[in-house]
Design a protein around this motif. Structure first.
Motif, mmCIF file in Angstrom:
data_model
loop_
_atom_site.group_PDB
_atom_site.id
_atom_site.type_symbol
_atom_site.label_atom_id
_atom_site.label_comp_id
_atom_site.label_asym_id
_atom_site.label_seq_id
_atom_site.Cartn_x
_atom_site.Cartn_y
_atom_site.Cartn_z
ATOM 1 N N UNK A 175 0.835 -1.196 0.000
ATOM 2 C CA UNK A 175 0.000 0.000 0.000
ATOM 3 C C UNK A 175 0.872 1.250 0.000
ATOM 4 N N UNK A 176 0.387 2.279 -0.655
ATOM 5 C CA UNK A 176 1.171 3.495 -0.829
ATOM 6 C C UNK A 176 0.463 4.705 -0.240
ATOM 7 N N UNK A 177 1.239 5.647 0.270
ATOM 8 C CA UNK A 177 0.739 6.953 0.670
ATOM 9 C C UNK A 177 -0.448 6.916 1.604
ATOM 10 N N UNK A 178 -1.499 7.663 1.229
ATOM 11 C CA UNK A 178 -2.684 7.766 2.080
ATOM 12 C C UNK A 178 -3.416 6.439 2.203
ATOM 13 N N UNK A 179 -3.278 5.591 1.186
ATOM 14 C CA UNK A 179 -3.888 4.256 1.278
ATOM 15 C C UNK A 179 -3.303 3.484 2.459
ATOM 16 N N UNK A 180 -2.011 3.525 2.578
ATOM 17 C CA UNK A 180 -1.349 2.835 3.677
ATOM 18 C C UNK A 180 -1.763 3.431 5.027
ATOM 19 N N UNK A 181 -1.785 4.754 5.109
ATOM 20 C CA UNK A 181 -2.137 5.412 6.359
ATOM 21 C C UNK A 181 -3.554 5.058 6.794
ATOM 22 N N UNK A 182 -4.491 5.046 5.851
ATOM 23 C CA UNK A 182 -5.879 4.742 6.198
ATOM 24 C C UNK A 182 -6.030 3.297 6.657
ATOM 25 N N UNK A 183 -5.341 2.384 5.970
ATOM 26 C CA UNK A 183 -5.432 0.980 6.363
ATOM 27 C C UNK A 183 -4.811 0.752 7.739
ATOM 28 N N UNK A 184 -3.655 1.345 7.988
ATOM 29 C CA UNK A 184 -2.998 1.190 9.289
ATOM 30 C C UNK A 184 -3.890 1.732 10.394
ATOM 31 N N UNK A 185 -4.587 2.840 10.149
ATOM 32 C CA UNK A 185 -5.500 3.384 11.153
ATOM 33 C C UNK A 185 -6.621 2.398 11.465
#
Length: 201
Positions: free
Chosen positions: A122-132
């Motif tokens: 996952x990249x960028x904001x996609x990664x951040x949203x999934x981690x959240x």
């Protein structure tokens, strides 16, 4: 929400979950990995042309993000349903969350495995949203551990680390469990619940 009112219980895995495109993507990603999969392979698996696939998703990254967030949303809703269905004592609430996590990684093991391992893709904001979203699951575990400490039922001096260890214990099931293996899902759940309890006692 997984509740009696709408007939969707958190233990129920009989109903279809992913839409056909994401289900096809899951099968290809599980077999070849995200980076080993081409957009043409995804389109073929979904029974679409490449142009037809792009009509639904702008990129392979968007398909992965839609897949893993769908999987995580399902898990979060099941955890919420398990807590709503639980007796009020903290020991039961902790056990319900762990049981829910274990069942998900037993019965949705392919989806859970891809969602866990392809976090790296996952990249960028996609990664951040999934981690959240993932952190919300761990927070649900940690909340029950802290409540158990406050009630004098648990004694671990490291609630944050214990929550992480419990989550890892549950997530790991997806990487090794096989339906034709030595133990039934019920027995795997029983044993891992005991291990989880020992982590917080």
């Amino acid at each position: 929400m997984y509740s009696d009112a709408d007939g969707r219980m958190w233990r129920d895995y009989d109903k279809a979950g992913l839409d056909p495109i994401l289900e096809a993507a899951l099968q290809v990603f599980a077999a070849k990995g995200y980076h080993g999969t081409t957009i043409r392979e995804l389109a073929a698996a979904a029974g679409l042309s490449v142009a037809g696939l792009y009509h639904h998703y702008a990129s392979k990254q968007d398909i992965l993000f839609a897949l893993v967030t769908s999987v995580m949303t399902d898990l979060l809703e099941r955890v919420e349903g398990a807590l709503e269905d639980s007796p009020p004592d903290v020991g039961s609430r902790f056990a319900r969350v762990v049981e829910c996590m274990l069942h998900f990684h037993l019965f949705q093991r392919e989806a859970a495995f891809v969602a866990s391992t392809e976090l790296r893709s996952l990249e960028g904001s996609h990664r951040q949203e999934y981690v959240a979203m993932r952190d919300r699951v761990q927070a649900a575990i940690e909340t029950q551990i802290v409540a158990g400490l406050d009630a004098g039922e648990f004694s671990t001096p490291f609630p944050h680390e214990a929550a992480r260890a419990v989550a890892t214990l549950c997530v790991g099931v997806a990487s090794w469990y096989q339906p034709d293996g030595e133990h039934s899902p019920a027995e795997v759940t029983r044993r891992h619940l005991e291990l989880a309890r020992r982590l917080v006692m």
